[in-house]
Write an enzyme that holds these catalytic residues in place. Structure first.
Site, PDB file in Angstrom:
ATOM      1  N   ARG A  45       0.864  -1.182   0.000  1.00  0.00           N
ATOM      2  CA  ARG A  45       0.000   0.000   0.000  1.00  0.00           C
ATOM      3  C   ARG A  45       0.897   1.226   0.000  1.00  0.00           C
ATOM      4  O   ARG A  45       2.118   1.120   0.106  1.00  0.00           O
ATOM      5  CB  ARG A  45      -1.035  -0.003   1.149  1.00  0.00           C
ATOM      6  CG  ARG A  45      -0.649  -0.606   2.446  1.00  0.00           C
ATOM      7  CD  ARG A  45       0.428   0.086   3.195  1.00  0.00           C
ATOM      8  NE  ARG A  45       0.216   1.514   3.338  1.00  0.00           N
ATOM      9  CZ  ARG A  45       1.166   2.383   3.608  1.00  0.00           C
ATOM     10  NH1 ARG A  45       2.427   1.991   3.742  1.00  0.00           N
ATOM     11  NH2 ARG A  45       0.912   3.666   3.731  1.00  0.00           N
ATOM     12  N   ARG A  88      -7.327  -0.287  -6.958  1.00  0.00           N
ATOM     13  CA  ARG A  88      -7.628   0.780  -5.992  1.00  0.00           C
ATOM     14  C   ARG A  88      -7.784   2.090  -6.770  1.00  0.00           C
ATOM     15  O   ARG A  88      -6.990   2.368  -7.666  1.00  0.00           O
ATOM     16  CB  ARG A  88      -6.519   0.922  -4.931  1.00  0.00           C
ATOM     17  CG  ARG A  88      -6.449  -0.275  -3.972  1.00  0.00           C
ATOM     18  CD  ARG A  88      -5.548  -0.004  -2.783  1.00  0.00           C
ATOM     19  NE  ARG A  88      -6.175   0.852  -1.797  1.00  0.00           N
ATOM     20  CZ  ARG A  88      -5.514   1.389  -0.756  1.00  0.00           C
ATOM     21  NH1 ARG A  88      -4.218   1.178  -0.615  1.00  0.00           N
ATOM     22  NH2 ARG A  88      -6.143   2.133   0.118  1.00  0.00           N
ATOM     23  N   GLN A 195      -1.834   2.367   9.871  1.00  0.00           N
ATOM     24  CA  GLN A 195      -0.536   2.486   9.175  1.00  0.00           C
ATOM     25  C   GLN A 195       0.489   3.231  10.025  1.00  0.00           C
ATOM     26  O   GLN A 195       1.677   2.949   9.949  1.00  0.00           O
ATOM     27  CB  GLN A 195      -0.719   3.237   7.839  1.00  0.00           C
ATOM     28  CG  GLN A 195      -1.456   2.477   6.762  1.00  0.00           C
ATOM     29  CD  GLN A 195      -2.933   2.802   6.760  1.00  0.00           C
ATOM     30  OE1 GLN A 195      -3.515   3.138   7.792  1.00  0.00           O
ATOM     31  NE2 GLN A 195      -3.565   2.694   5.614  1.00  0.00           N
ATOM     32  N   ASP A 236      -1.905  10.865  -2.108  1.00  0.00           N
ATOM     33  CA  ASP A 236      -2.299   9.815  -3.059  1.00  0.00           C
ATOM     34  C   ASP A 236      -2.620  10.390  -4.425  1.00  0.00           C
ATOM     35  O   ASP A 236      -2.490   9.700  -5.441  1.00  0.00           O
ATOM     36  CB  ASP A 236      -3.495   9.038  -2.514  1.00  0.00           C
ATOM     37  CG  ASP A 236      -3.039   8.174  -1.353  1.00  0.00           C
ATOM     38  OD1 ASP A 236      -2.975   8.685  -0.225  1.00  0.00           O
ATOM     39  OD2 ASP A 236      -2.679   7.005  -1.603  1.00  0.00           O
ATOM     40  N   ASN A 246      -5.312  12.415   0.569  1.00  0.00           N
ATOM     41  CA  ASN A 246      -4.405  11.581   1.372  1.00  0.00           C
ATOM     42  C   ASN A 246      -5.270  10.810   2.362  1.00  0.00           C
ATOM     43  O   ASN A 246      -6.503  10.969   2.402  1.00  0.00           O
ATOM     44  CB  ASN A 246      -3.344  12.448   2.076  1.00  0.00           C
ATOM     45  CG  ASN A 246      -2.229  11.604   2.682  1.00  0.00           C
ATOM     46  OD1 ASN A 246      -1.677  10.731   2.012  1.00  0.00           O
ATOM     47  ND2 ASN A 246      -1.908  11.818   3.942  1.00  0.00           N
ATOM     48  N   LYS A 247      -4.618  10.004   3.150  1.00  0.00           N
ATOM     49  CA  LYS A 247      -5.323   9.118   4.092  1.00  0.00           C
ATOM     50  C   LYS A 247      -6.373   9.850   4.907  1.00  0.00           C
ATOM     51  O   LYS A 247      -6.156  10.983   5.353  1.00  0.00           O
ATOM     52  CB  LYS A 247      -4.259   8.471   4.994  1.00  0.00           C
ATOM     53  CG  LYS A 247      -4.757   7.535   6.060  1.00  0.00           C
ATOM     54  CD  LYS A 247      -5.663   6.444   5.524  1.00  0.00           C
ATOM     55  CE  LYS A 247      -5.088   5.639   4.379  1.00  0.00           C
ATOM     56  NZ  LYS A 247      -6.127   4.842   3.668  1.00  0.00           N
TER      57      LYS A 247
HETATM   58  O1  MRU Z   1      -4.478   3.223   2.123  1.00  0.00           O
HETATM   59  P1  MRU Z   1      -3.000   3.452   2.005  1.00  0.00           P
HETATM   60  O2  MRU Z   1      -2.221   2.886   3.146  1.00  0.00           O
HETATM   61  O3  MRU Z   1      -2.476   2.993   0.666  1.00  0.00           O
HETATM   62  O4  MRU Z   1      -2.840   5.023   2.063  1.00  0.00           O
HETATM   63  C1  MRU Z   1      -1.560   5.568   2.047  1.00  0.00           C
HETATM   64  C2  MRU Z   1      -1.537   7.031   2.193  1.00  0.00           C
HETATM   65  O5  MRU Z   1      -2.549   7.695   2.300  1.00  0.00           O
HETATM   66  C3  MRU Z   1      -0.192   7.684   2.097  1.00  0.00           C
HETATM   67  O6  MRU Z   1      -0.122   8.822   2.895  1.00  0.00           O
HETATM   68  C4  MRU Z   1       0.066   8.088   0.628  1.00  0.00           C
HETATM   69  O7  MRU Z   1      -0.152   6.999  -0.220  1.00  0.00           O
HETATM   70  C5  MRU Z   1       1.428   8.607   0.426  1.00  0.00           C
HETATM   71  S1  MRU Z   1       2.636   7.344   0.538  1.00  0.00           S
HETATM   72  C6  MRU Z   1       4.155   7.981   0.146  1.00  0.00           C
END
Ligand code: MRU
Length: 344
Positions: A45, A88, A195, A236, A246-247
Site C-alpha cells: 500500500r 484501488r 498504518q 495519493d 491523502n489518508k
Molecule cells: O491506504 P493506504 O495505506 O495505501 O494510504 C496511504 C496514504 O494515504 C499515504 O499517505 C500516501 O499513499 C502517500 S505514501 C508515500
C-alpha cells in the site's frame, strides 16, 4: 533500507504490510492477478509503492503472454492492465505506472516478442529505481524546511514502506536527520488500518529516529501545547489546483495546523500529480470494507448490524497547504501555476 517491493527470479516479492510489525513475512506474486490481490488487500500500500508494484505486475503479465505478433500481444496485455487499474481508485500512481508500461510497449512495436518482454521488465525495474531517487530528491528539497530540534507530526505511513524506498514525508524526516538535525516524530496511529501505529513507528524505530505514537484525536492537544512544529504528510493524488487527497484524517490535521499557525507540508513525487483534474472534488475516494472499521484484529468492536462508513481518503483543500515538496522542487501557493511550472 527496507525492501518494500522487489522484482527477483521472475516474481514480485513484497513485505506483507498487513502483518507488520509483529511478523516480517514476504509474499511472492507470480502473476498480475497476484499483484492485483496484494494491492486490494493492502499487502502492499502507499501510492508510490502501488505504482511500482503495478508496473512489475504488468511485466509479469507480459512474460506470461503467448503471442506471435505485436497486436495480439498488446490486446492481451491491455486487458490485463485494465483489470489491474481497478484494484484501488484513489492513488493516481497506480494508473501512472500502468500507463507508462503500456506506452513503452506501444513504442516498442518493432521489437520481437521476447525483446519486448525484456524491455518491459527493464522499464519496471527503472520505475522502481526512479522512485527511490525521487524520494531522495524530495528529502533533499524538503529537509531545508525543517529546523533543527523540530517535532514533526505525520499521518498514515508515507515512508519507505509506502514507496520503493526512503519514503516521501518520512524521506524528508530521514534527510533532515541525515543532515545532522535533531528531529522527533509524532505518528498518528491512523485508524482504521493503523498504518501509523504499525508501519511508521516500526520503520522509524528500525532507523533509530525518535518517534512517539499518538491516537488520531490527540494532535490538537499537542498543537495547542506548542509541541508540534511542523506537519509533513504524503499524498495519493494532487489535483491541478493543489488540493491533496491523502489518508482519511489528513484534512482534520490540516485544519488544526492552520488554526495553530503550524506549517502543513505535503511531500510527493511528480507521479502523484494529476493535473488533468481541476480540483480535488474530482478525485475518486475509495470506500473500503466496513469490517476494517468495525473490527480490530478480527474482533468486532461495535454491535452487529451497526451502520459503518469507511471512506479511505479525504481531500485537503489547497488553502490549508503551506507547500508541496516534490522531487523537482517545492511548489508554493498559488499551486495552479507552481505545480504546472514544476512539470514543465
Ligand atoms: O491506504 P493506504 O495505506 O495505501 O494510504 C496511504 C496514504 O494515504 C499515504 O499517505 C500516501 O499513499 C502517500 S505514501 C508515500
Amino acid at each position: 533500507m527496507i525492501k518494500t517491493v522487489e522484482y527477483i527470479d521472475g516474481k514480485v516479492r513484497m513485505i506483507d504490510q498487513t502483518r507488520l510489525p509483529l511478523e516480517k513475512v514476504f509474499v511472492d506474486c507470480q502473476t498480475i492477478e497476484d499483484v492485483d490481490n496484494a494491492i486490494r488487500t493492502m499487502i502492499i500500500r502507499g501510492a508510490p509503492a502501488i505504482g511500482v508494484a503495478a508496473a512489475m505486475g504488468v511485466s509479469l503479465a507480459a512474460e506470461a503472454i503467448g503471442a506471435e505478433d505485436f497486436d495480439t500481444f498488446y490486446a492481451k496485455l491491455e486487458r490485463k492492465c485494465d483489470a489491474l487499474a481497478k484494484s484501488r481508485p484513489t492513488a493516481v500512481n497506480l494508473a501512472w505506472g500502468i500507463e507508462r508500461m503500456k506506452k513503452v510497449a506501444c513504442n516498442s512495436k518493432d521489437m520481437s516478442i521476447p525483446e519486448l518482454k525484456r524491455r518491459l521488465k527493464q522499464e519496471a525495474l527503472d520505475i522502481c529505481e526512479e522512485d527511490i531517487a525521487a524520494n531522495k530528491a524530495i528529502g533533499r528539497h524538503g529537509q531545508a524546511l525543517i529546523s533543527d530540534n523540530s517535532t514533526v507530526l505525520t499521518h498514515c505511513n508515507a515512508g519507505a514502506l509506502a514507496t520503493a524506498g526512503f519514503g516521501t514525508a518520512l524521506g524528508v524526516v530521514r534527510a533532515a536527520v541525515n543532515s545532522g538535525k535533531n528531529i522527533n516524530v509524532l505518528a498518528d496511529e491512523t485508524r482504521p488500518f493503523l498504518q501509523g501505529a504499525r508501519l511508521t513507528v516500526w520503520e522509524l524505530m528500525e532507523d533509530n529516529i525518535p518517534v512517539k505514537l499518538i491516537t488520531d484525536n490527540m494532535s490538537g492537544f499537542f498543537m495547542s501545547n506548542n509541541q508540534i512544529d511542523v506537519v509533513v504528510v504524503g499524498a495519493d493524488r494532487i489535483a491541478g489546483n493543489g488540493d491533496v487527497a491523502n489518508k482519511i484524517g489528513t484534512y482534520m490535521v490540516a485544519v488544526m495546523a492552520q488554526k495553530h499557525g503550524i506549517p502543513f507540508y505535503v511531500a510527493a513525487p511528480i507521479s502523484t500529480l494529476d493535473l488533468s483534474l481541476a480540483s480535488g472534488a474530482e478525485i475518486p475516494i475509495e470506500e473500503r470494507s466496513e469490517k476494517e472499521v468495525a473490527c480490530i484484529n478480527n474482533k468486532r468492536i461495535t454491535p452487529e448490524g451497526a451502520g459503518v462508513a469507511h471512506p479511505a481518503f479525504d481531500v485537503t483543500p489547497n488553502d490549508l497547504v503551506s507547500a508541496i515538496i516534490t522531487d523537482k522542487g517545492i511548489a508554493k501557493p498559488p499551486f495552479t501555476e507552481s505545480l504546472k511550472r514544476l512539470t514543465q
